[in-house]
Design a protein around this motif. Structure first.
Motif, mmCIF file in Angstrom:
data_model
loop_
_atom_site.group_PDB
_atom_site.id
_atom_site.type_symbol
_atom_site.label_atom_id
_atom_site.label_comp_id
_atom_site.label_asym_id
_atom_site.label_seq_id
_atom_site.Cartn_x
_atom_site.Cartn_y
_atom_site.Cartn_z
ATOM 1 N N VAL A 25 -1.258 -4.941 -15.103
ATOM 2 C CA VAL A 25 -2.323 -4.397 -14.251
ATOM 3 C C VAL A 25 -1.731 -3.223 -13.485
ATOM 4 O O VAL A 25 -0.628 -3.325 -12.928
ATOM 5 N N TYR A 26 -2.468 -2.120 -13.465
ATOM 6 C CA TYR A 26 -2.035 -0.912 -12.772
ATOM 7 C C TYR A 26 -2.898 -0.711 -11.528
ATOM 8 O O TYR A 26 -4.120 -0.858 -11.583
ATOM 9 N N TYR A 27 -2.248 -0.371 -10.418
ATOM 10 C CA TYR A 27 -2.916 -0.205 -9.128
ATOM 11 C C TYR A 27 -2.824 1.239 -8.666
ATOM 12 O O TYR A 27 -1.846 1.934 -8.943
ATOM 13 N N TRP A 28 -3.828 1.673 -7.920
ATOM 14 C CA TRP A 28 -3.825 2.986 -7.281
ATOM 15 C C TRP A 28 -4.555 2.879 -5.949
ATOM 16 O O TRP A 28 -5.411 2.013 -5.759
ATOM 17 N N ALA A 29 -4.175 3.734 -5.020
ATOM 18 C CA ALA A 29 -4.817 3.778 -3.698
ATOM 19 C C ALA A 29 -6.138 4.521 -3.810
ATOM 20 O O ALA A 29 -6.326 5.348 -4.703
ATOM 21 N N LEU A 74 0.833 -1.199 0.000
ATOM 22 C CA LEU A 74 0.000 0.000 0.000
ATOM 23 C C LEU A 74 0.872 1.254 0.000
ATOM 24 O O LEU A 74 0.590 2.209 -0.721
ATOM 25 N N SER A 75 1.951 1.255 0.770
ATOM 26 C CA SER A 75 2.819 2.436 0.810
ATOM 27 C C SER A 75 3.512 2.641 -0.534
ATOM 28 O O SER A 75 3.686 3.790 -0.974
ATOM 29 N N LEU A 76 3.898 1.571 -1.199
ATOM 30 C CA LEU A 76 4.511 1.692 -2.525
ATOM 31 C C LEU A 76 3.521 2.246 -3.544
ATOM 32 O O LEU A 76 3.870 3.073 -4.391
ATOM 33 N N ILE A 77 2.291 1.794 -3.460
ATOM 34 C CA ILE A 77 1.254 2.251 -4.395
ATOM 35 C C ILE A 77 0.899 3.705 -4.114
ATOM 36 O O ILE A 77 0.853 4.536 -5.019
ATOM 37 N N ALA A 78 0.642 4.032 -2.855
ATOM 38 C CA ALA A 78 0.177 5.373 -2.490
ATOM 39 C C ALA A 78 1.250 6.449 -2.679
ATOM 40 O O ALA A 78 0.924 7.605 -2.926
ATOM 41 N N GLN A 94 -9.981 -6.257 -2.008
ATOM 42 C CA GLN A 94 -11.206 -6.692 -1.329
ATOM 43 C C GLN A 94 -11.526 -5.815 -0.129
ATOM 44 O O GLN A 94 -12.688 -5.639 0.215
ATOM 45 N N ALA A 95 -10.512 -5.263 0.488
ATOM 46 C CA ALA A 95 -10.709 -4.371 1.633
ATOM 47 C C ALA A 95 -11.061 -2.951 1.180
ATOM 48 O O ALA A 95 -11.350 -2.095 2.017
ATOM 49 N N GLY A 96 -11.021 -2.703 -0.123
ATOM 50 C CA GLY A 96 -11.375 -1.395 -0.645
ATOM 51 C C GLY A 96 -10.280 -0.350 -0.512
ATOM 52 O O GLY A 96 -10.549 0.841 -0.610
ATOM 53 N N LEU A 97 -9.053 -0.784 -0.299
ATOM 54 C CA LEU A 97 -7.949 0.155 -0.098
ATOM 55 C C LEU A 97 -7.267 0.547 -1.395
ATOM 56 O O LEU A 97 -6.687 1.630 -1.494
ATOM 57 N N VAL A 98 -7.285 -0.335 -2.378
ATOM 58 C CA VAL A 98 -6.720 -0.058 -3.701
ATOM 59 C C VAL A 98 -7.697 -0.545 -4.758
ATOM 60 O O VAL A 98 -8.591 -1.345 -4.481
ATOM 61 N N ASP A 99 -7.492 -0.062 -5.957
ATOM 62 C CA ASP A 99 -8.248 -0.558 -7.104
ATOM 63 C C ASP A 99 -7.257 -0.740 -8.239
ATOM 64 O O ASP A 99 -6.093 -0.306 -8.130
ATOM 65 N N CYS A 100 -7.697 -1.364 -9.314
ATOM 66 C CA CYS A 100 -6.776 -1.637 -10.404
ATOM 67 C C CYS A 100 -7.502 -1.659 -11.738
ATOM 68 O O CYS A 100 -8.743 -1.689 -11.793
ATOM 69 N N GLU A 101 -6.678 -1.669 -12.788
ATOM 70 C CA GLU A 101 -7.199 -1.733 -14.146
ATOM 71 C C GLU A 101 -6.175 -2.476 -14.995
ATOM 72 O O GLU A 101 -4.979 -2.191 -14.913
ATOM 73 N N ARG A 102 -6.655 -3.426 -15.792
ATOM 74 C CA ARG A 102 -5.769 -4.150 -16.703
ATOM 75 C C ARG A 102 -5.588 -3.313 -17.961
ATOM 76 O O ARG A 102 -6.540 -2.815 -18.533
#
Length: 118
Positions: free
Chosen positions: A94-98, A45-49, A81-89
Motif C-alpha cells: 500500500v502506498y501513502y501520500w499526504a 505524516l512527516s515521513l509521508i509528506a 480517517q482524518a483526511g490527512l493522507v490517502d493510499c492505494e494498494r
C-alpha cells in the motif's frame, strides 16, 4: 475517505480566517488536529509528506518505529480517517501520500492575522 474542504478557507491559499468556524467545520478540523496529537502519527505524516516523489510504500514506514505492523496500520488508518493522507494498494503493498489541500486548511486555521493577535 473523501477529500472534503472547509468552506471558510476556500478564499485562497493560506487566507486567514475572517469569521468564526461553523460547528461542523470546527468538528472536522478538531478530528484532524486530534489525529496529529499523537507523536507516532505526527512522525508518520512527516515521513509521508517529506518523501521524494510524494508517496511512500508502507514497507518503508515501519523501520523508523519500534512498533508492530498492525500498530503502524492503525495509526495510518487514523490519519486516513482524518483526511490527512490517502493510499492505494498496488499488489501486496500500500502506498501513502499526504493531502496538501487538507494540510493547507489546517495551516490556515493557525494563521491568525497580526491585527487580531494580542
Amino acid at each position: 475517505m473523501s477529500k472534503q474542504s472547509l468552506p471558510l478557507l476556500d478564499a485562497g491559499c493560506c487566507a486567514p480566517i475572517t469569521e468564526p468556524l461553523a460547528e461542523a467545520d470546527a468538528a472536522q478540523a478538531a478530528t484532524a488536529f486530534k489525529a496529529l496529537g499523537d507523536p507516532v502519527r505526527l512522525r508518520l505524516l512527516s515521513l509521508i509528506a517529506s518523501r521524494a516523489g510524494g508517496e511512500v510504500c508502507v514497507c518503508d514506514l515501519t523501520a523508523p518505529f519500534d512498533l508492530s505492523g498492525p500498530t503502524i496500520s492503525h495509526h495510518l488508518k487514523v490519519l486516513r480517517q482524518a483526511g490527512l493522507v490517502d493510499c492505494e494498494r498496488r499488489g501486496t503493498w500500500v502506498y501513502y501520500w499526504a493531502i496538501p489541500e487538507r494540510l493547507g486548511q489546517l495551516s490556515a486555521l493557525l494563521d491568525i492575522p497580526a491585527a487580531v493577535a494580542p
